[in-house]
Each structure stands twice: as structure tokens, then as C-alpha cells.
Write an enzyme that holds these catalytic residues in place. Structure first.
Site, PDB file in Angstrom:
ATOM      1  N   ARG A  11     -10.651   2.810  -6.393  1.00 12.03           N
ATOM      2  CA  ARG A  11      -9.917   3.330  -5.220  1.00 12.03           C
ATOM      3  C   ARG A  11      -8.810   4.290  -5.697  1.00 12.03           C
ATOM      4  NH1 ARG A  11      -5.268  -0.795  -3.273  1.00 12.03           N
ATOM      5  NH2 ARG A  11      -5.098  -2.033  -5.157  1.00 12.03           N
ATOM      6  N   GLU A  59     -10.961   2.823  13.632  1.00 14.51           N
ATOM      7  CA  GLU A  59     -11.951   3.382  12.709  1.00 14.51           C
ATOM      8  C   GLU A  59     -13.115   4.075  13.418  1.00 14.51           C
ATOM      9  OE1 GLU A  59      -9.717   0.063  10.789  1.00 14.51           O
ATOM     10  OE2 GLU A  59     -10.827   0.249  12.668  1.00 14.51           O
ATOM     11  N   PHE A  84     -14.635  -2.023   7.471  1.00 10.64           N
ATOM     12  CA  PHE A  84     -14.356  -1.288   8.709  1.00 10.64           C
ATOM     13  C   PHE A  84     -15.149   0.020   8.775  1.00 10.64           C
ATOM     14  CE2 PHE A  84     -10.031  -3.275   7.699  1.00 10.64           C
ATOM     15  CZ  PHE A  84     -10.397  -4.489   8.242  1.00 10.64           C
ATOM     16  N   HIS A 110     -12.241  -1.165  -1.182  1.00 16.17           N
ATOM     17  CA  HIS A 110     -12.156  -2.625  -1.012  1.00 16.17           C
ATOM     18  C   HIS A 110     -13.499  -3.255  -0.661  1.00 16.17           C
ATOM     19  CE1 HIS A 110      -8.026  -1.310  -0.879  1.00 16.17           C
ATOM     20  NE2 HIS A 110      -7.594  -2.561  -0.957  1.00 16.17           N
ATOM     21  N   ASP A 118      -8.224 -11.594  -0.177  1.00 13.35           N
ATOM     22  CA  ASP A 118      -8.372 -11.267   1.247  1.00 13.35           C
ATOM     23  C   ASP A 118      -9.500 -12.070   1.898  1.00 13.35           C
ATOM     24  OD1 ASP A 118      -6.314  -9.536   0.968  1.00 13.35           O
ATOM     25  OD2 ASP A 118      -7.453  -7.708   1.348  1.00 13.35           O
TER      26      ASP A 118
END
Length: 313
Positions: A11, A59, A84, A110, A118
């Protein structure tokens, strides 16, 4: 020694690549859904604030905005977590971007179980399967910092929709070599072998290489094929390796349903029927825990891959 290996989260590579390429690609614009600090598009935003649009936690709407921007000549890179970008916004990606075959790039961060603490709700292990089903969509899953940056450039140079999957956790840089070359739709043999082929994507390329070292100590010669582009798949490299070894193991930080393993099985069943073992998430959701602990628990670290391949061979 392992601690001295350079590690970078893909990322981070994504955010840095966008900033580095912005001058060369003046039509590049970046969209985010209130996650710029996490997706690392904040790096681009700081340098080019007038070319970064925060669409808020919306999104699906963001995909429509990207579609519109592409129709006026911009090249939008849409950013959010994989859950998402591929999950929540699937209908808009399919109908507003895929169906009209627009020049929109999706940077999904992610992804997979290395999202860690998470937990299952955010650990998207289904995104490759979802994106593979959209006609004309290029799907990439880079292994490290070098490959991630190369994939972003390739996406910008490619005309049409592209989905790139990035990770949260820092991973070893394994492609930092002068002869490294990246091309959409091309895999690479990162280790030659004769007894079994290990086809890996994303962070699992490093695990596969570690497993091959362990297998070599047992007298088993494993060929490791690194696949960044899952669609279109480099069928030639997989068929040729399978011809040589006669056995194939696929490794991915994704469900074994619909991802790299399924793509490889589709390829081999049609061209060269071969025994295949698929390593990945075995039709289960992830759980909360550290990235390292989860990768170990689900058998996707070097030791886990080594044990599975040895058992298979």
C-alpha cells in the site's frame, strides 16, 4: 539475517508510485473514500491536492465519479480497502466501469488476512474471484514494493479497467534486481525446479521461495512461478512448468475458490490435465490476530507451504 531484509507494505508502494508518476501522466487523478491515510494516497494528495478527490464514505458513488472522469479524458485511480472497492461497490464496478470498458484503475488496499487485527469483516479473501468475473478486467496482485510500483505504471499505460490488490503489512522486497521486467499478463520463474511447480501470487511468492529452500534440503526440487497478473493469466509459463514437473501447487492469500488456484486449474484442465493442490483460505472466513500469526495459522508462511507441498509430492 532475516531482520536485515528490506520490508515495505505494498500500500506504501501504491501511494509512492502515484506521486512519482503524476508528472509523467498529467491526466492521472486519484479518488479516495475517506481512507487516504490508510491507502497512502495521502502521499499523492500532499503533492497534488488539486488532483485528489475525497469522495467520503461512499465507495459505490466514487466508482460512478471515476467513470465520469474517465469519459472526459482523465485516468482515475480509485482507492479504498479491497472489501469496499471490490465488495461493496461490485455492482458499480461491473455496470459503470466494466460494461462500458472504461479506462478506470482500482487500487484496492488492505486485502487478505494480513489486514490482521481488523478481523474477518475487513479481510477480503474474495476480491480476486469477484474481479476475475468482470469481462475485460485486468487483475493484478503484486508480490512486493518493486512489483507494486511496476504494476501501477503498467495499469496507467494500459487502456481499460484494471484492478490491483495491495496489502497492509510490510513484506520482503524480493524483486530488487537489475534484470527484473514487468509486463501485464506475464509471469516469471523465480526458481528453477524439476519435481513440483509452486505457483504463487502476492505475498505468497516469498513464502513459496522459502518453502522451496526447505524442500531442497529434503532433496525435492521445486520450481517457483511468480504470477502478478491473475487475469489475463500467463498460461504458457504454467503449462510449460507443469509439463516439466507433473505436479502443481498454488499459493495465495485469498480463497481457494475463484482466485489464482481456480485460474490455474482452468488453464491446466483445458490444456494439460495435471494434479493440482490449492493452498489459500479453505472456504473459511479469517479472524482477528496479528498478520504473522494469521499467515502461520492458515499455512501460508514458508513452513506451512513447505509441509503442504512435501505431503503432496
Amino acid at each position: 539475517m532475516a531482520d536485515q531484509i528490506k520490508k515495505v507494505a505494498t500500500r506504501e508502494s501504491y501511494g509512492n508510485a502515484l506521486k512519482e508518476l503524476a508528472e509523467e501522466f498529467p491526466d492521472l487523478v486519484v479518488l479516495d473514500a475517506d481512507l487516504a491515510a490508510a491507502t497512502k494516497t495521502s502521499v499523492f494528495r500532499k503533492a497534488y491536492p488539486d488532483r485528489h478527490i475525497d469522495c467520503g464514505i461512499a465507495e459505490s458513488n466514487m466508482m460512478g465519479v471515476a467513470a465520469g472522469l474517465s469519459l472526459v479524458g482523465k485516468v482515475p485511480f480509485v482507492s479504498s480497502f479491497a472489501m469496499f472497492a471490490a465488495g461493496r461497490a461490485f455492482e458499480q464496478v461491473r455496470n459503470s466501469i466494466g460494461y462500458p470498458h472504461l479506462n478506470v484503475k482500482i487500487g484496492a488496499t488492505h486485502a487478505g488476512i494480513t489486514v490482521g487485527e481488523d478481523g474477518a469483516s475487513h479481510q477480503c479473501n474474495e476480491d480476486i474471484a469477484l474481479m476475475r468475473t468482470i469481462p475485460g478486467m485486468v487483475v493484478m496482485c503484486p508480490a512486493d514494493d518493486v512489483e507494486a510500483k511496476a504494476a501501477v505504471r503498467a495499469a496507467l499505460e494500459h487502456e481499460g479497467p484494471v484492478y490491483i490488490r495491495f496489502g497492509r503489512a510490510a513484506v520482503p522486497v524480493i524483486n530488487d534486481r537489475p534484470d527484473y521486467h514487468f509486463e501485464i499478463g506475464k509471469g516469471s520463474i523465480v526458481r528453477e525446479g524439476s519435481d513440483v511447480t509452486i505457483v504463487a501470487t502476492g505475498i505468497c511468492v516469498d513464502s513459496a521461495m522459502g518453502a522451496a529452500e526447505k524442500l531442497a534440503a529434503d532433496g525435492i526440487s521445486a520450481e517457483v512461478v511468480s504470477i502478478c497478473t491473475i487475469k489475463p493469466l500467463d498460461e504458457e509459463i504454467i503449462i510449460n512448468s507443469a509439463k516439466k514437473t507433473g505436479k502443481v501447487v498454488t499459493v495465495e492469500e485469498h480463497s481457494v475458490i475463484g482466485g489464482l488456484g481456480s485460474a490455474v486449474c482452468d488453464c491446466l484442465s483445458a490444456n494439460l490435465p495435471t494434479r493440482v493442490k490449492k493452498l489459500g483460505m479453505q472456504d473459511v472466513f479469517g479472524e482477528s490476530g496479528s498478520a504473522a500469526a494469521l499467515v502461520e495459522k492458515y499455512g501460508l508462511d514458508a513452513e506451512g507451504v513447505y509441509k503442504s507441498v512435501k505431503e503432496f509430492v
